[in-house]
Design a protein around this motif. Structure first.
Motif, mmCIF file in Angstrom:
data_model
loop_
_atom_site.group_PDB
_atom_site.id
_atom_site.type_symbol
_atom_site.label_atom_id
_atom_site.label_comp_id
_atom_site.label_asym_id
_atom_site.label_seq_id
_atom_site.Cartn_x
_atom_site.Cartn_y
_atom_site.Cartn_z
ATOM 1 N N GLU A 198 6.177 -5.658 4.247
ATOM 2 C CA GLU A 198 5.366 -4.626 3.588
ATOM 3 C C GLU A 198 5.511 -4.654 2.068
ATOM 4 O OE1 GLU A 198 6.575 -2.942 7.626
ATOM 5 O OE2 GLU A 198 7.618 -3.900 5.979
ATOM 6 N N THR A 233 0.855 -1.185 0.000
ATOM 7 C CA THR A 233 0.000 0.000 0.000
ATOM 8 C C THR A 233 0.891 1.235 0.000
ATOM 9 O OG1 THR A 233 -0.128 -0.139 2.406
ATOM 10 C CG2 THR A 233 -1.944 -1.096 1.163
ATOM 11 N N PRO A 234 1.086 1.854 -1.157
ATOM 12 C CA PRO A 234 1.967 3.025 -1.237
ATOM 13 C C PRO A 234 1.461 4.175 -0.369
ATOM 14 C CG PRO A 234 1.343 2.253 -3.422
ATOM 15 C CD PRO A 234 0.519 1.503 -2.444
ATOM 16 N N ARG A 235 2.394 4.829 0.288
ATOM 17 C CA ARG A 235 2.072 6.015 1.082
ATOM 18 C C ARG A 235 3.330 6.847 1.233
ATOM 19 N NH1 ARG A 235 3.097 6.102 6.688
ATOM 20 N NH2 ARG A 235 4.111 4.234 7.459
ATOM 21 N N GLU A 236 3.164 8.064 1.716
ATOM 22 C CA GLU A 236 4.290 8.966 1.939
ATOM 23 C C GLU A 236 4.908 8.681 3.308
ATOM 24 O OE1 GLU A 236 5.511 11.395 -0.149
ATOM 25 O OE2 GLU A 236 4.134 10.601 -1.656
ATOM 26 N N TYR A 237 6.228 8.760 3.385
ATOM 27 C CA TYR A 237 6.935 8.561 4.646
ATOM 28 C C TYR A 237 7.623 9.863 5.020
ATOM 29 C CZ TYR A 237 6.099 3.646 3.828
ATOM 30 O OH TYR A 237 5.487 2.443 3.611
ATOM 31 N N SER A 238 7.410 10.309 6.264
ATOM 32 C CA SER A 238 8.019 11.566 6.700
ATOM 33 C C SER A 238 9.539 11.429 6.770
ATOM 34 C CB SER A 238 7.455 12.001 8.048
ATOM 35 O OG SER A 238 7.674 10.991 9.015
ATOM 36 N N ALA A 294 6.658 6.142 -7.578
ATOM 37 C CA ALA A 294 6.683 4.922 -6.778
ATOM 38 C C ALA A 294 8.117 4.390 -6.783
ATOM 39 C CB ALA A 294 5.736 3.894 -7.373
ATOM 40 N N LYS A 354 5.106 12.525 -7.851
ATOM 41 C CA LYS A 354 4.860 11.394 -6.954
ATOM 42 C C LYS A 354 5.275 10.108 -7.656
ATOM 43 C CE LYS A 354 1.110 13.693 -4.647
ATOM 44 N NZ LYS A 354 0.080 14.460 -5.254
ATOM 45 N N ASP A 411 10.939 4.140 4.849
ATOM 46 C CA ASP A 411 10.396 3.527 3.637
ATOM 47 C C ASP A 411 10.845 2.066 3.555
ATOM 48 O OD1 ASP A 411 9.889 2.692 0.987
ATOM 49 O OD2 ASP A 411 10.055 4.748 0.266
#
Length: 164
Positions: free
Chosen positions: A108, A37-42, A85, A83, A47
Motif C-alpha cells: 500500500e 491512497t490516504p484514508r482514515e483508519y479506525s 499525512a 489531518k 495503518d
C-alpha cells in the motif's frame, strides 16, 4: 561569559555528537514512503505506515515515521491541520538497494523520495535520521532494563532478599 541556550533554540546545528566518527556517512541512503491512497483508519494498527514501521523495527531496519502537513491545505480552515499525512523513512548503509524492502514495506506504500549523503541531506532528512537513531538507542535501553522517566532513562534498582 557563556550564554544559556533555551530549549526553543535547540536544533541540529546546536547538537554535537561523536556519531560522525563511527561511520563513513557517505554510504548512508534513505527512502521516504507514503500511502498510495490516504484514508482514515479506525484502528491505528491497521495503518500501513505503522505496520511497515513495526516490520522495520522487527527486522532491525533504521527507520522512523513522522506526521507531515497536507500539501494543499487552506490556512483559513481551522480543521485543515488536524489531518496529517504520515511518512515512513528508512535508512541503510551501502551502495546496494534497500535490502529488506520486500519484507518490511507493505504494497500500500509507494516510494516518494530517496537519496544519499553524497547528494546532500536536507535539514528534514537529517532530523528524521537522528530520530531513527534515537529509536535504536531507546530500544537498546529498554532491552537493558531501563525505563523512561520523563525525558530521562533510569535503571531501577533490583531489590534482593538482603535489601530492606
Amino acid at each position: 561569559m557563556s550564554q544559556l541556550i533555551s530549549p526553543s533554540d535547540a536544533s541540529l546545528e546546536h547538537c554535537f555528537t561523536n556519531i560522525f566518527a563511527l561511520t563513513d556517512f557517505s554510504g548512508i541512503q534513505y527512502r521516504k514512503y507514503i500511502i498510495h491512497t490516504p484514508r482514515e483508519y479506525s484502528d491505528p494498527l491497521d495503518d500501513p505506515i505503522i505496520k511497515s514501521f513495526a516490520l522495520c523495527q522487527k527486522f532491525g531496519v533504521l527507520s522512523a515515521w513522522v506526521r507531515s502537513k497536507p500539501e494543499a491545505s487552506d490556512s483559513s480552515d481551522p480543521c485543515a491541520f488536524s489531518k496529517f499525512a504520515k511518512e515512513l523513512w528508512v535508512f541503510w548503509y551501502g551502495n546496494d538497494d534497500f535490502p529488506n524492502a520486500e519484507s518490511c514495506i507493505l504494497p500500500e506504500l509507494r516510494n516518494e523520495d530517496h537519496g544519499n549523503w553524497r547528494q546532500g541531506l536536507s535539514y528534514e532528512t537529517r532530523t528524521v535520521l537522528f530520530r531513527a537513531l534515537h529509536n535504536v538507542v531507546e530500544r537498546c535501553l529498554y532491552t537493558k532494563g531501563f525505563v523512561r522517566l520523563g525525558k530521562w532513562f533510569v535503571q531501577p534498582r533490583k531489590c534482593g532478599p538482603s535489601d530492606d
